[in-house]
Scaffold this active site. Structure first.
Site, PDB file in Angstrom:
ATOM      1  N   GLY A   5      14.041 -16.100   1.124  1.00  0.00           N
ATOM      2  CA  GLY A   5      12.964 -15.326   1.450  1.00  0.00           C
ATOM      3  C   GLY A   5      12.139 -16.114   2.652  1.00  0.00           C
ATOM      4  O   GLY A   5      11.351 -15.347   3.290  1.00  0.00           O
ATOM      5  N   GLY A   6      12.365 -17.170   2.949  1.00  0.00           N
ATOM      6  CA  GLY A   6      11.865 -17.930   4.049  1.00  0.00           C
ATOM      7  C   GLY A   6      10.231 -17.982   4.030  1.00  0.00           C
ATOM      8  O   GLY A   6       9.622 -18.154   3.038  1.00  0.00           O
TER       9      GLY A   6
ATOM     10  N   CYS B  52       8.391 -15.943   5.387  1.00  0.00           N
ATOM     11  CA  CYS B  52       7.685 -14.688   5.069  1.00  0.00           C
ATOM     12  C   CYS B  52       7.322 -14.428   3.544  1.00  0.00           C
ATOM     13  O   CYS B  52       6.049 -14.218   3.241  1.00  0.00           O
ATOM     14  CB  CYS B  52       8.524 -13.783   5.468  1.00  0.00           C
ATOM     15  SG  CYS B  52       7.888 -11.890   5.465  1.00  0.00           S
TER      16      CYS B  52
ATOM     17  N   LYS C 152      -1.021 -11.770   2.363  1.00  0.00           N
ATOM     18  CA  LYS C 152      -1.470 -10.463   2.054  1.00  0.00           C
ATOM     19  C   LYS C 152      -1.872 -10.127   0.387  1.00  0.00           C
ATOM     20  O   LYS C 152      -2.548  -9.269   0.020  1.00  0.00           O
ATOM     21  CB  LYS C 152      -0.396  -9.340   2.404  1.00  0.00           C
ATOM     22  CG  LYS C 152      -0.077  -9.058   3.864  1.00  0.00           C
ATOM     23  CD  LYS C 152      -0.452 -10.194   4.600  1.00  0.00           C
ATOM     24  CE  LYS C 152      -0.135 -10.228   6.152  1.00  0.00           C
ATOM     25  NZ  LYS C 152      -0.270 -11.496   6.946  1.00  0.00           N
TER      26      LYS C 152
ATOM     27  N   GLY D 139      -8.341 -17.751  16.920  1.00  0.00           N
ATOM     28  CA  GLY D 139      -8.552 -16.273  16.484  1.00  0.00           C
ATOM     29  C   GLY D 139      -7.513 -15.289  16.827  1.00  0.00           C
ATOM     30  O   GLY D 139      -7.944 -14.356  16.718  1.00  0.00           O
TER      31      GLY D 139
ATOM     32  N   GLY E  87      -0.454 -20.534  16.225  1.00  0.00           N
ATOM     33  CA  GLY E  87       0.685 -20.059  16.661  1.00  0.00           C
ATOM     34  C   GLY E  87       1.714 -20.948  15.827  1.00  0.00           C
ATOM     35  O   GLY E  87       1.255 -21.896  15.074  1.00  0.00           O
TER      36      GLY E  87
ATOM     37  N   HIS F 239      -4.186  17.299   5.824  1.00  0.00           N
ATOM     38  CA  HIS F 239      -5.784  17.032   5.563  1.00  0.00           C
ATOM     39  C   HIS F 239      -6.070  17.225   4.289  1.00  0.00           C
ATOM     40  O   HIS F 239      -5.549  18.145   3.437  1.00  0.00           O
ATOM     41  CB  HIS F 239      -6.350  18.199   6.436  1.00  0.00           C
ATOM     42  CG  HIS F 239      -7.970  18.196   6.361  1.00  0.00           C
ATOM     43  ND1 HIS F 239      -8.786  17.465   6.952  1.00  0.00           N
ATOM     44  CD2 HIS F 239      -8.765  19.005   5.337  1.00  0.00           C
ATOM     45  CE1 HIS F 239     -10.041  17.414   6.779  1.00  0.00           C
ATOM     46  NE2 HIS F 239     -10.103  18.425   5.644  1.00  0.00           N
TER      47      HIS F 239
END
Length: 482
Positions: free
Chosen positions: A38-39, A41, A50, A196, A283, A456
């Site tokens: 799965g690395g 992530c 998440k 940021g 990063g 809608h």
């Protein structure tokens, strides 16, 4: 005779997908992975963050339940339980990937692979995590070699590691990267986030929701600087409204230990900030340490990323590279598509990858998502552009949802009204961006978006409403003054 037709080095969202696709094409496949499949992530990035952000979102929603006519007393959170839920989700998904690899006949090999030739590797045992016993091992150093493997073709999918900054004091206890953030057993009272962009902004949003005093320091003039300028400005306003201190156009020049950590910030609002934790989220860089690229003759660019062509071939015959290690776009979904492409190319199919339409999402609160050109980049590319915005506050479903912050912005060509870029900040942005990606992929126009009947009341209507605004025919917001 080679032991495998294809050997994949690295089991992240690029590597495990490539291994499965290659096996589906009838090839014998081996996959070398240092820890759980799965690395980054699944283990240390997309999924665990998440999961925790969702816990923060639920806490925020329940805390504001009275606005919905629902009353919940003594609302609180248990950070240990938040982490436990995250761990359970990670285990379920990584076990699932391991099961998929087995079901497809992929041989999973634990260890660190190091090239001994263009199509041969030695697999070594893996040392401890460089950040502690509970940390990730994907950047751990190899130790004893235990076996050799040859393959007809090799796919390098070793991903990336957090970038470090040469800040004096960055080695002090309490100064962490995103990897180290998962090791925090309690919410820090005060935290400084250096950077940021997506990584830093997500952690800042998470800890602010859980009550931390958060300061974000960003070198550029706005948060998420790779996004459209209007999005970065809007996120900065939102963060400030939530009590997050945002210092843009600023840099951290030193970190010292003065009881708490003391962070020196230079910029328009220069200051010293005391913090319990400093998170550096600026990063990532390629994970190629002790991979033996030189031994195999595999070339890299000035930043250390492996250079590949449109079919993921390196400069060495029968060696491919995919995912973050190529530096093309450090996103899990790009790695997966590269993995599928490389496997199909090895199987003899005329596959290639198109990087023209790549959606991206940042899971702050509010969420951000984008695809295509920003307004600035569209103009720099020579397009005569028109832009259109529609606020979530004017959308019925957003009102009922209780999330009205943000907007959708479409960048289009003025002459033909073709969609060039879609940029969203607001509820469910990561889900809504798919319509934008499809619009660009199909070369859709504003008229075609506006003429498509949308259900809608939904959040998805906002794409149609924004297109109508771009055509000068808005229904649910006032027209622009002429």
């Amino acid at each position: 005779m080679p032991e495998f037709d294809v050997l994949v080095v690295g089991g992240g969202p690029g590597g495990y997908v490539a291994a499965i696709r290659a096996a589906q094409r009838g090839l014998s496949v081996g996959l070398v992975e240092k820890e759980r499949p799965g690395g980054v992530c699944l283990n240390w990035g997309c999924i665990p963050t998440k999961a925790m952000l969702r816990s923060a979102e639920v806490f925020q929603t329940v805390s504001a339940a009275a606005e919905f006519g629902v009353y919940a007393d003594n609302v609180r959170f248990d950070y240990a339980a938040v982490r436990q839920r995250k761990d359970g989700i990670v285990k379920e998904l990584t076990d699932g990937v391991a099961g998929l690899l087995k079901a497809n006949g992929v041989t999973l090999i634990e260890g660190h692979a190091r090239f001994t030739g263009p199509t041969t590797v030695e697999v070594c045992e893996v040392g401890p995590s460089p950040i502690g016993p509970d940390g990730p091992r994907y950047a751990a150093a190899p130790t004893t070699a235990v076996r050799s493997i040859s393959a007809r073709d090799i796919i390098v999918a070793t991903g990336s590691v957090p970038a470090r900054l040469p800040i004096p004091g960055a080695e002090l206890p309490g100064v962490i990267t995103s990897d180290g953030a998962f090791g925090l057993t309690e919410v820090p009272r005060r935290i400084v986030v250096v950077g940021g962009s997506a990584v830093g902004a997500e952690w800042a949003s998470l800890f602010a929701t859980f009550g931390s005093e958060v300061t974000v320091v960003e070198l550029q003039d706005r948060l998420v600087p790779l996004e459209d300028k209007d999005i970065g400005v809007a996120l900065g306003r939102s963060f400030t409204k939530r009590g997050i201190t945002v210092l843009t156009g600023s840099t951290v020049t030193a970190i010292s230990q003065a009881g708490p950590l003391r962070v020196t910030v230079e910029g328009p609002k220069a200051r010293e900030i005391d913090a319990d934790v400093v998170l550096i989220g600026v990063g990532r860089r390629p994970n190629t340490a002790e991979l033996g690229l030189d031994t195999a003759g595999i070339g890299t660019d000035a930043r250390g990323f492996i250079e590949v062509d449109a079919q993921l071939r390196t400069g060495v015959d029968h060696v491919y590279a995919i995912g973050d290690v190529t530096g093309r776009a450090l996103l899990a979904h790009v790695a997966s598509h590269q993995g599928l492409t490389a496997a199909d190319v090895i199987a003899g199919l005329p596959a290639h990858i198109d990087y023209a339409v790549i959606p991206a999402a940042t899971f702050t609160h509010p969420e951000i998502a984008s695809v295509g050109l920003t307004e600035e980049k569209a103009r720099a590319a020579g397009h005569d552009v028109l832009t259109a915005k529609f606020p979530f506050a004017a959308l019925g479903r957003a009102k009922t949802f209780g999330e009205t912050e943000g907007f959708v912005k479409i960048v289009a060509g003025k002459q033909h009204q073709e969609v060039l870029g879609v940029h969203i900040i607001g509820p469910s942005a990561s889900d809504l961006i798919t319509e934008g990606a499809l619009a660009i992929s199909l070369e859709a126009t504003l008229t075609e978006l506006a003429d498509t009947i949308h259900a809608h009341p939904t959040l998805g209507e906002i794409g149609m409403e924004t297109a109508l605004a771009g055509l000068g025919l808005p229904v649910h917001i006032a027209p622009r003054k002429r």
